[in-house]
Write a protein that holds these residues in place. Structure first.
Motif, short mmCIF file in Angstrom:
data_model
loop_
_atom_site.label_atom_id
_atom_site.label_comp_id
_atom_site.label_asym_id
_atom_site.label_seq_id
_atom_site.Cartn_x
_atom_site.Cartn_y
_atom_site.Cartn_z
N ASP A 40 -10.58 -1.89 10.71
CA ASP A 40 -8.98 -1.82 10.44
C ASP A 40 -8.39 -2.41 8.91
N SER A 41 -8.65 -3.02 7.79
CA SER A 41 -8.20 -2.64 6.87
C SER A 41 -8.40 -1.49 6.03
N ALA A 42 -9.07 -0.87 6.29
CA ALA A 42 -9.16 0.67 5.94
C ALA A 42 -7.71 1.52 6.60
N GLU A 43 -7.82 1.78 7.74
CA GLU A 43 -6.64 1.97 8.49
C GLU A 43 -5.14 2.08 8.26
N ALA A 44 -5.58 0.27 8.30
CA ALA A 44 -3.79 -0.18 7.58
C ALA A 44 -3.75 0.88 5.77
N ALA A 45 -4.88 0.71 5.37
CA ALA A 45 -3.97 0.88 4.41
C ALA A 45 -3.57 2.39 4.60
N ARG A 46 -4.96 3.34 4.45
CA ARG A 46 -4.42 5.19 4.91
C ARG A 46 -2.75 4.74 5.34
N ALA A 47 -2.29 3.85 5.98
CA ALA A 47 -1.00 4.04 7.42
C ALA A 47 0.16 3.52 5.71
N LEU A 48 -0.70 3.35 5.12
CA LEU A 48 0.52 2.21 3.94
C LEU A 48 0.59 3.67 3.30
N GLY A 49 -0.36 3.96 3.11
CA GLY A 49 -0.30 4.95 1.45
C GLY A 49 0.74 6.28 2.16
N ARG A 50 0.19 6.45 3.50
CA ARG A 50 1.34 7.85 4.10
C ARG A 50 2.82 7.63 4.12
N ALA A 73 4.50 5.74 2.02
CA ALA A 73 4.49 5.49 0.34
C ALA A 73 5.43 6.84 0.11
N ARG A 74 4.12 7.61 0.52
CA ARG A 74 3.96 9.05 0.42
C ARG A 74 5.37 10.22 1.26
N ARG A 75 5.31 9.25 2.39
CA ARG A 75 7.13 9.97 2.78
C ARG A 75 7.98 9.34 2.08
N ILE A 76 8.07 8.12 1.95
CA ILE A 76 8.90 7.38 1.31
C ILE A 76 9.12 8.33 -0.04
N GLY A 77 8.19 8.91 -1.13
CA GLY A 77 8.54 9.17 -2.37
C GLY A 77 9.08 11.11 -1.83
N ALA A 78 8.30 11.35 -0.38
CA ALA A 78 9.00 12.79 -0.61
C ALA A 78 10.25 12.89 -0.24
N GLY A 79 10.87 11.93 0.29
CA GLY A 79 12.31 11.52 0.41
C GLY A 79 13.14 11.74 -0.13
#
Length: 130
Positions: free
Chosen positions: A45-55, A57-63
Motif C-alpha cells: 500500500d505504501s509503495a502504491e501511494a508513493a507511486r501515486a504521489l510521484g505521478r 508531482a510529475r503532473r504538477i511539474g508538467a503543468g
C-alpha cells in the motif's frame, strides 16, 4: 438568430481558469495520495501511494512547464526543482520498498520451518551411565 447559428460567437475558456482547474486537480491528487501514504497498512500500500504521489508531482511539474508563460516566473522557477526533488525521493522510496519486500521474503525463507534432521545425521548423546 438560432442557437448554434452562423452569428453566434464561440466562447473560449479563459486560459487562467483552465490552468487553475488543472493545478487544483493535480494538487488534490497529490494530497489524496499523501493521505493514502500516511495511512498505508502494508508495504505494498505504501509503495502504491508513493507511486501515486510521484505521478501527481510529475503532473504538477508538467503543468508548470507547459503554462510557464502564464505564471509568475520566480514562483514557478522555485517550485519546479522542489517537485523534481519530491518525485526523485518518491522513486527512491518505491525502489527501497521493493528491496525491503525481497529482503523480508528472503529472511522468511531462511528462518522458515526447518526440515527435520534425518536420524543418521543426529549426533549420539553421551551416556550418563557408565
Amino acid at each position: 438568430m438560432t442557437p448554434g447559428g452562423a452569428g453566434v460567437a464561440q466562447r473560449h475558456p479563459d486560459p487562467v481558469d483552465v490552468l487553475a482547474r488543472h493545478l487544483r486537480a493535480r494538487a488534490t491528487e497529490f494530497l489524496r495520495a499523501l493521505r493514502l501514504h500516511r495511512d498505508a497498512a502494508t508495504p505494498e500500500d505504501s509503495a502504491e501511494a508513493a507511486r501515486a504521489l510521484g505521478r501527481a508531482a510529475r503532473r504538477i511539474g508538467a503543468g508548470l512547464y507547459t503554462f510557464r508563460p502564464a505564471l509568475d516566473p520566480s514562483w514557478s522557477r522555485t517550485l519546479g526543482p522542489e517537485l523534481a526533488w519530491v518525485s526523485g525521493t518518491l522513486s527512491q522510496e518505491d525502489a527501497c520498498a521493493t528491496r525491503l519486500t525481497r529482503l523480508l521474503e528472503a529472511l522468511h525463507h531462511l528462518t522458515g520451518p526447518a526440515a527435520p534432521t534425518p536420524p543418521s545425521a543426529r549426533r549420539p548423546t553421551p551416556s550418563t551411565s557408565g
